[in-house]
Design an enzyme around this catalytic site. Sequence first.
Site, PDB file in Angstrom:
ATOM      1  N   HIS A  31     -10.472   0.840   1.499  1.00  0.00           N
ATOM      2  CA  HIS A  31     -10.330   1.820   2.578  1.00  0.00           C
ATOM      3  C   HIS A  31     -11.592   1.697   3.420  1.00  0.00           C
ATOM      4  O   HIS A  31     -12.665   2.160   3.031  1.00  0.00           O
ATOM      5  CB  HIS A  31     -10.182   3.235   2.013  1.00  0.00           C
ATOM      6  CG  HIS A  31     -10.015   4.283   3.073  1.00  0.00           C
ATOM      7  ND1 HIS A  31      -8.857   5.021   3.204  1.00  0.00           N
ATOM      8  CD2 HIS A  31     -10.838   4.709   4.072  1.00  0.00           C
ATOM      9  CE1 HIS A  31      -8.990   5.856   4.234  1.00  0.00           C
ATOM     10  NE2 HIS A  31     -10.187   5.681   4.767  1.00  0.00           N
ATOM     11  N   LEU A  89      -5.221   9.128   7.768  1.00  0.00           N
ATOM     12  CA  LEU A  89      -6.529   8.472   7.745  1.00  0.00           C
ATOM     13  C   LEU A  89      -6.371   7.034   7.286  1.00  0.00           C
ATOM     14  O   LEU A  89      -5.670   6.792   6.299  1.00  0.00           O
ATOM     15  CB  LEU A  89      -7.495   9.222   6.809  1.00  0.00           C
ATOM     16  CG  LEU A  89      -7.936  10.602   7.304  1.00  0.00           C
ATOM     17  CD1 LEU A  89      -8.723  11.330   6.215  1.00  0.00           C
ATOM     18  CD2 LEU A  89      -8.776  10.492   8.573  1.00  0.00           C
ATOM     19  N   HIS A 105       0.863  -1.195   0.000  1.00  0.00           N
ATOM     20  CA  HIS A 105       0.000   0.000   0.000  1.00  0.00           C
ATOM     21  C   HIS A 105       0.891   1.234   0.000  1.00  0.00           C
ATOM     22  O   HIS A 105       1.500   1.575   1.008  1.00  0.00           O
ATOM     23  CB  HIS A 105      -0.904   0.017   1.236  1.00  0.00           C
ATOM     24  CG  HIS A 105      -1.905   1.134   1.224  1.00  0.00           C
ATOM     25  ND1 HIS A 105      -3.156   1.009   1.759  1.00  0.00           N
ATOM     26  CD2 HIS A 105      -1.848   2.389   0.733  1.00  0.00           C
ATOM     27  CE1 HIS A 105      -3.821   2.150   1.607  1.00  0.00           C
ATOM     28  NE2 HIS A 105      -3.028   3.005   0.986  1.00  0.00           N
ATOM     29  N   ASP A 110       1.328   2.613   3.549  1.00  0.00           N
ATOM     30  CA  ASP A 110       0.444   3.755   3.288  1.00  0.00           C
ATOM     31  C   ASP A 110       1.247   5.050   3.321  1.00  0.00           C
ATOM     32  O   ASP A 110       0.736   6.101   3.721  1.00  0.00           O
ATOM     33  CB  ASP A 110      -0.727   3.812   4.280  1.00  0.00           C
ATOM     34  CG  ASP A 110      -1.835   4.772   3.839  1.00  0.00           C
ATOM     35  OD1 ASP A 110      -1.858   5.134   2.645  1.00  0.00           O
ATOM     36  OD2 ASP A 110      -2.656   5.170   4.680  1.00  0.00           O
ATOM     37  N   HIS A 115       1.519   5.398  -1.702  1.00  0.00           N
ATOM     38  CA  HIS A 115       1.174   6.572  -2.508  1.00  0.00           C
ATOM     39  C   HIS A 115       2.465   7.205  -3.022  1.00  0.00           C
ATOM     40  O   HIS A 115       3.350   7.533  -2.230  1.00  0.00           O
ATOM     41  CB  HIS A 115       0.414   7.601  -1.666  1.00  0.00           C
ATOM     42  CG  HIS A 115      -0.891   7.101  -1.140  1.00  0.00           C
ATOM     43  ND1 HIS A 115      -2.075   7.260  -1.818  1.00  0.00           N
ATOM     44  CD2 HIS A 115      -1.191   6.421   0.000  1.00  0.00           C
ATOM     45  CE1 HIS A 115      -3.054   6.704  -1.114  1.00  0.00           C
ATOM     46  NE2 HIS A 115      -2.545   6.192  -0.012  1.00  0.00           N
ATOM     47  N   LEU A 116       2.558   7.382  -4.326  1.00  0.00           N
ATOM     48  CA  LEU A 116       3.743   7.991  -4.931  1.00  0.00           C
ATOM     49  C   LEU A 116       3.458   9.375  -5.508  1.00  0.00           C
ATOM     50  O   LEU A 116       4.378  10.067  -5.913  1.00  0.00           O
ATOM     51  CB  LEU A 116       4.305   7.080  -6.028  1.00  0.00           C
ATOM     52  CG  LEU A 116       4.926   5.773  -5.526  1.00  0.00           C
ATOM     53  CD1 LEU A 116       5.299   4.870  -6.698  1.00  0.00           C
ATOM     54  CD2 LEU A 116       6.155   6.041  -4.662  1.00  0.00           C
TER      55      LEU A 116
END
EC number: 3.5.2.3
Length: 348
Positions: A140, A223, A17, A251, A19-20
């Site tokens: 999510h 979150l 998991h 994350d 994010h880039l």
Amino acid sequence: MTAPSQVLKIRRPDDWHLHLRDGDMLKTVVPYTSEIYGRAIVMPNLAPPVTTVEAAVAYRQRILDAVPAGHDFSPLMTCYLTDSLDPNELERGFNEGVFTAAKLYPANATTNSSHGVTSVDAIMPVLERMEKIGMPLLVHGEVTHADIDIFDREARFIESVMEPLRQRLTALKVVFEHITTKDAADYVRNGNERLAATITPQHLMFNRNHMLVGGVRPHLYCLPILKRNIHQQALRELVASGFNRVFLGTDSAPHARHRKESSCGCAGCFNAPTALGSYATVFEEMNALQHFEAFCSVNGPQFYGLPVNDTFIELVREEQQVAESIALTDDTLVPFLAGETVRWSVKQ
């Protein structure tokens, strides 16, 4: 004379998991993941979101272009589910090896999720197709109704969305992402082989007191939000037990410093530089280092039906100080545990 440092050798891990982002942010953060991890499940919540095969192919190429020479890294792309998504497009991407999984964001649950799903019924044809072709659903797991307290949104999601969905589509493979509560830990532990979970380093290391007592710490704000200590302890006990359907998912979610340190700050911890050592610290504190490699490097591939990585990395147990910030074009990034002394780090 100092004692020799303890070294921990494990099969190269994967991040299930991540994010880039895109643009300059992507170019800045990719190397922190690609130097350590063999693969990563890349989240599709760009603006606009990744909803087509062509968009995923283009995004994957931008990621690969940012990987430094000498790093062996494969981004695994995901499709952002929307109410209007064509099941045929999703199946084409899965069959062509472009999409590894699809991501369900309840509308407005987190960063760039305004295009998300308004109800499970709205995407039932897509979910039925995913069940049929064996494509994993990444969730999510929070309800977003304004009247539901933010600390209760994960537990309410289990009873109102997750369980009815899994009862309806019994063969669907589901990853309950970044779980944060005892409710979710128990739910996954008691589930069948088609239900798994990821856990972040911040939810294992910290609870809401760390974020809110003695001053607000915006770089711990993410979150789903950090919960009370009984939930943190349940997560720690789950990973320490050696349970094989929970695995590493950082994350890692970078935001420029000015977007975190503001009157209305963004949610997300940029933990890619320090996550693996943070996980090692937790497993050591729980006397569970014997399960560390499986959590990082084996459980995820097994659930996804992918081979484990055939190379290895080493972590060294010696105190190091985390950088206070990382340069980002005309701003900076503040990494998870910035300025703090950490016990474990990846051996260079």
